[in-house]
Scaffold this active site. Structure first.
Site, PDB file in Angstrom:
ATOM      1  N   HIS A   1     -13.662 -12.588  -9.378  1.00 58.25           N
ATOM      2  CA  HIS A   1     -12.858 -13.558  -9.944  1.00 58.25           C
ATOM      3  C   HIS A   1     -12.696 -13.425 -11.357  1.00 58.25           C
ATOM      4  O   HIS A   1     -12.602 -12.117 -11.809  1.00 58.25           O
ATOM      5  CB  HIS A   1     -13.107 -15.077  -9.448  1.00 58.25           C
ATOM      6  CG  HIS A   1     -12.575 -16.101  -9.754  1.00 58.25           C
ATOM      7  ND1 HIS A   1     -11.420 -16.206 -10.278  1.00 58.25           N
ATOM      8  CD2 HIS A   1     -12.976 -17.459  -9.712  1.00 58.25           C
ATOM      9  CE1 HIS A   1     -10.556 -17.229 -10.601  1.00 58.25           C
ATOM     10  NE2 HIS A   1     -11.558 -18.320 -10.222  1.00 58.25           N
TER      11      HIS A   1
ATOM     12  N   ASP B   1      -6.828  -9.650 -15.404  1.00 64.84           N
ATOM     13  CA  ASP B   1      -8.296  -9.015 -16.079  1.00 64.84           C
ATOM     14  C   ASP B   1      -8.078  -7.428 -16.529  1.00 64.84           C
ATOM     15  O   ASP B   1      -9.048  -7.129 -17.187  1.00 64.84           O
ATOM     16  CB  ASP B   1      -9.417  -9.154 -14.905  1.00 64.84           C
ATOM     17  CG  ASP B   1      -9.528 -10.483 -14.852  1.00 64.84           C
ATOM     18  OD1 ASP B   1      -9.740 -11.335 -15.754  1.00 64.84           O
ATOM     19  OD2 ASP B   1      -9.961 -10.995 -13.503  1.00 64.84           O
TER      20      ASP B   1
ATOM     21  N   HIS C   1      -4.901  -8.760  -5.935  1.00 64.21           N
ATOM     22  CA  HIS C   1      -4.730 -10.173  -6.107  1.00 64.21           C
ATOM     23  C   HIS C   1      -4.472 -10.982  -4.621  1.00 64.21           C
ATOM     24  O   HIS C   1      -3.693 -10.252  -3.812  1.00 64.21           O
ATOM     25  CB  HIS C   1      -3.682 -10.811  -7.212  1.00 64.21           C
ATOM     26  CG  HIS C   1      -4.072 -11.912  -7.520  1.00 64.21           C
ATOM     27  ND1 HIS C   1      -3.637 -13.244  -6.801  1.00 64.21           N
ATOM     28  CD2 HIS C   1      -4.652 -12.524  -8.743  1.00 64.21           C
ATOM     29  CE1 HIS C   1      -4.045 -14.236  -7.664  1.00 64.21           C
ATOM     30  NE2 HIS C   1      -4.671 -13.911  -8.746  1.00 64.21           N
TER      31      HIS C   1
HETATM   32  N1  CMC Z   1      -9.515  -1.661  -5.620  1.00 66.09           N
HETATM   33  C1  CMC Z   1      -9.361  -0.857  -4.167  1.00 66.09           C
HETATM   34  N2  CMC Z   1      -9.193  -1.848  -3.154  1.00 66.09           N
HETATM   35  C2  CMC Z   1      -8.873  -2.751  -3.208  1.00 66.09           C
HETATM   36  C3  CMC Z   1      -8.737  -3.683  -4.148  1.00 66.09           C
HETATM   37  C4  CMC Z   1      -9.094  -2.900  -5.577  1.00 66.09           C
HETATM   38  N3  CMC Z   1      -9.405  -3.657  -6.551  1.00 66.09           N
HETATM   39  N4  CMC Z   1      -8.537  -4.966  -3.896  1.00 66.09           N
HETATM   40  C5  CMC Z   1      -8.020  -5.024  -2.596  1.00 66.09           C
HETATM   41  N5  CMC Z   1      -8.159  -3.609  -2.107  1.00 66.09           N
HETATM   42  C6  CMC Z   1      -8.128  -3.341  -0.522  1.00 66.09           C
HETATM   43  C7  CMC Z   1      -9.217  -3.594   0.079  1.00 66.09           C
HETATM   44  O1  CMC Z   1     -10.070  -2.624   0.134  1.00 66.09           O
HETATM   45  C8  CMC Z   1      -8.218  -3.975   1.366  1.00 66.09           C
HETATM   46  O2  CMC Z   1      -8.174  -2.878   2.164  1.00 66.09           O
HETATM   47  P1  CMC Z   1      -8.057  -2.558   3.829  1.00 66.09           P
HETATM   48  O3  CMC Z   1      -6.941  -3.222   4.195  1.00 66.09           O
HETATM   49  O4  CMC Z   1      -8.126  -1.025   4.047  1.00 66.09           O
HETATM   50  O5  CMC Z   1      -9.535  -3.106   4.213  1.00 66.09           O
HETATM   51  C9  CMC Z   1      -6.945  -4.445   1.054  1.00 66.09           C
HETATM   52  O6  CMC Z   1      -6.837  -4.096  -0.321  1.00 66.09           O
HETATM   53  C10 CMC Z   1      -7.064  -5.861   1.083  1.00 66.09           C
HETATM   54  O7  CMC Z   1      -7.989  -6.318   0.277  1.00 66.09           O
HETATM   55  P2  CMC Z   1      -8.928  -7.654   0.212  1.00 66.09           P
HETATM   56  O8  CMC Z   1     -10.056  -7.777  -0.039  1.00 66.09           O
HETATM   57  O9  CMC Z   1      -8.636  -8.335   1.649  1.00 66.09           O
HETATM   58  O10 CMC Z   1      -7.959  -8.581  -0.654  1.00 66.09           O
HETATM   59  P3  CMC Z   1      -8.265 -10.211  -1.068  1.00 66.09           P
HETATM   60  O11 CMC Z   1      -7.029 -10.951  -1.196  1.00 66.09           O
HETATM   61  O12 CMC Z   1      -9.382 -10.719  -0.376  1.00 66.09           O
HETATM   62  O13 CMC Z   1      -9.076 -10.033  -2.417  1.00 66.09           O
HETATM   63  C11 CMC Z   1      -9.201  -9.501  -4.789  1.00 66.09           C
HETATM   64  C12 CMC Z   1      -8.437 -10.214  -3.764  1.00 66.09           C
HETATM   65  C13 CMC Z   1      -8.773  -9.942  -6.259  1.00 66.09           C
HETATM   66  C14 CMC Z   1     -10.732 -10.135  -4.596  1.00 66.09           C
HETATM   67  C15 CMC Z   1      -9.407  -7.878  -4.738  1.00 66.09           C
HETATM   68  O14 CMC Z   1      -8.025  -7.424  -4.764  1.00 66.09           O
HETATM   69  C16 CMC Z   1     -10.375  -7.439  -5.623  1.00 66.09           C
HETATM   70  O15 CMC Z   1     -11.800  -7.205  -5.367  1.00 66.09           O
HETATM   71  N6  CMC Z   1      -9.865  -6.922  -6.873  1.00 66.09           N
HETATM   72  C17 CMC Z   1     -10.793  -6.572  -8.103  1.00 66.09           C
HETATM   73  C18 CMC Z   1     -11.521  -7.570  -8.600  1.00 66.09           C
HETATM   74  C19 CMC Z   1     -10.633  -8.171  -9.513  1.00 66.09           C
HETATM   75  O16 CMC Z   1      -9.899  -7.605 -10.459  1.00 66.09           O
HETATM   76  N7  CMC Z   1     -10.553  -9.616  -9.690  1.00 66.09           N
HETATM   77  C20 CMC Z   1      -9.807 -10.452 -10.330  1.00 66.09           C
HETATM   78  C21 CMC Z   1      -8.788 -11.261  -9.555  1.00 66.09           C
HETATM   79  S1  CMC Z   1      -7.529 -11.925 -10.870  1.00 66.09           S
HETATM   80  C22 CMC Z   1      -8.152 -12.968 -11.882  1.00 66.09           C
HETATM   81  C23 CMC Z   1      -8.859 -14.012 -11.096  1.00 66.09           C
HETATM   82  O17 CMC Z   1      -8.166 -14.925 -10.515  1.00 66.09           O
HETATM   83  O18 CMC Z   1     -10.147 -14.189 -11.210  1.00 66.09           O
END
Ligand code: CMC
Length: 430
Positions: free
Chosen positions: A268, A363, A307
């Site tokens: 987050h 971010d 996201h």
């Molecule tokens: N790098 C590599 N792969 C990713 C990333 C990433 N940053 N984000 C998602 N994926 C992949 C993930 O591995 C999954 O792949 P597969 O379908 O093969 O398993 C797919 O994309 C879907 O990901 P998810 O984890 O199910 O997506 P989510 O909606 O649960 O997570 C998230 C959203 C923001 C937590 C995630 O994209 C992430 O960890 N990003 C990096 C951390 C980040 O930048 N966070 C800030 C978010 S924006 C500001 C805020 O609101 O705080």
């Protein structure tokens, strides 16, 4: 007009049900009538991590993740970032309308009136180790304010709520500045009532021996824009935490502390700090392709990418990218921007990211600007928390005015043992 309905057939019993559809949703409790027997609890929906569950009605922030749209109270974020000040946007989020000049003037004056923190809170801050992470300090200090303002517990009184909303918005920069200076053993700087919200924050952070601290106006405006972009983002992890804790009628200080704790995680708000560590780890532009391969092998995540809601470019990231150039014109070029741009270029062409609709989020570029402005990475998530407190409080106030809301209490699917026979300790096996 006939109401839209969802026709459901339960294949376990052959019975049919009609569930009303309102605002594109069915009411989860309407599922409870679907039972296999009279003593059956009824059907529940299972939604770990709330991927498809609306938990409230809200008129504050609108996001269309597919189109990359973000609006506060109906106004596009791009327009607000261009024309408004952060406190003007704060008023909008809290009151639903943009303030008239007179309203804005008295709002700004009111916030100024509350910037000081109690001297005992200063002593509380002094108790932290010199190297304490500022996010931990902020969370604990905001929670400690609950003891300074016991009347805040009267959450059903709108006037009391309003008083503490102002206090929290006013004191966040002061607490942050004190957290920062504590690390360097610098004396705390008292707020300067002549300065604006961001200028005063910069004064409390960085003033040394000069009689008056004058912030660079380009940098102060850039910080103000960053604050606008971070002010609210509907039902994200920290805001949901604020609403969950607030739903128990806990006071706003402990509720904000809980929300800030949720924000601190690397998935987050903690991501902005992690982006900087990632860019440091990559080191140079030519190492980007190798890092992308590590991401694709699942060894690391590309921080600042992806996201839950945006499946398109995060509109906030676009504005931040533009603001970066204005900041660099003052501070000089930060070479990390080259690594970040290369990461973005390669990622946006790569099938792994394209297929998963992973784009830069808020971010990705914010940390680079913050660093160029002189903020250390440990402070980045606190810089996210300062403006987000407005969103948390607007959502909390909305929650407390919403007759549909009750204490938040999800259900579970129990996967443990059925009733077991108790075994006295002397008969138990290791
Ligand atoms: N790098 C590599 N792969 C990713 C990333 C990433 N940053 N984000 C998602 N994926 C992949 C993930 O591995 C999954 O792949 P597969 O379908 O093969 O398993 C797919 O994309 C879907 O990901 P998810 O984890 O199910 O997506 P989510 O909606 O649960 O997570 C998230 C959203 C923001 C937590 C995630 O994209 C992430 O960890 N990003 C990096 C951390 C980040 O930048 N966070 C800030 C978010 S924006 C500001 C805020 O609101 O705080």
């Amino acid at each position: 007009m006939t109401q839209d309905r969802l026709l459901v057939t339960d294949t376990r019993t052959g019975r049919q049900y009609e569930l009303p559809i309102t605002d594109g949703t069915i009411h989860a409790t309407d599922l409870r009538q679907i039972k296999v027997s009279d003593d059956d609890f009824g059907l529940m929906s299972y939604d770990p991590a709330y991927l498809n569950t609306a938990s409230c009605r809200s008129s504050i922030t609108f996001i269309d993740g597919g189109k990359g749209i973000l609006r506060y109270r109906g106004y596009p974020i791009e327009v607000l970032a261009e024309h408004c000040s952060f406190l003007e946007v704060a008023w909008l989020l809290l009151n639903g309308e943009l303030p008239a000049q007179e309203e804005l003037d008295s709002w700004v004056a009111l916030v100024k009136k509350h910037v000081l923190i109690h001297e005992t809170t200063k002593k509380f801050l002094e108790g932290f180790r010199y190297d304490a992470h500022p996010m931990g300090m902020l969370i604990s200090t905001v929670a400690a304010l609950s003891t300074v303002y016991p009347d805040a517990k009267n959450v059903h009184d709108p006037q009391v709520r309003r008083k503490h909303i102002v206090r929290l918005i006013a004191k966040m920069p002061t607490i942050t500045a004190y957290c920062y200076r504590h690390r360097f053993g610098l004396p705390y700087v008292y707020p300067d009532p002549e300065l604006g919200y961001t200028e005063n924050f910069m004064n409390m952070l960085w003033r040394l021996l000069e009689p008056k601290y004058i912030a660079n106006p380009v940098l102060a405006r850039a910080l103000d824009i960053l604050f606008i972009l971070h002010a609210d983002h509907e039902q994200n992890c920290s805001t949901s935490t604020m609403r969950t804790v607030g739903s128990s009628l806990a006071d706003p200080y402990v509720s904000v502390a809980a929300a800030a704790a949720a924000l601190s995680g690397p998935l987050h708000g903690g991501a902005n700090e992690q982006v900087l560590h990632m860019l440091d780890e990559i080191g140079s532009k030519d190492k980007v392709p190798a890092y992308i391969e590590r991401v694709k092998r699942g060894e690391v995540r590309l921080m600042g990418f992806g996201h839950r809601v945006y499946k398109n470019y995060d509109p906030r990231a676009k504005i931040i990218k533009r603001t970066a150039d204005e900041v660099f014109a003052v501070t000089g070029y930060n070479s990390k921007i080259e690594i970040a741009r290369e990461l973005e270029r390669i990622a946006l062409e790569d099938e792994y990211f394209v297929k998963r609709k992973l784009y830069p989020n808020v971010d990705f570029y914010s940390g680079i600007i913050y660093e160029a402005m002189g903020f250390e990475p440990r402070l980045f998530t606190v810089l996210f928390a300062i403006p987000r407190v407005v969103g948390w409080l607007a959502q909390w106030d909305e929650l407390l005015r919403d007759p549909e809301q009750k204490i938040a209490r999800p259900r579970q699917i129990y996967t443990g043992h059925a009733e077991r026979r108790f075994v006295p300790i002397q008969d138990r096996k290791k």
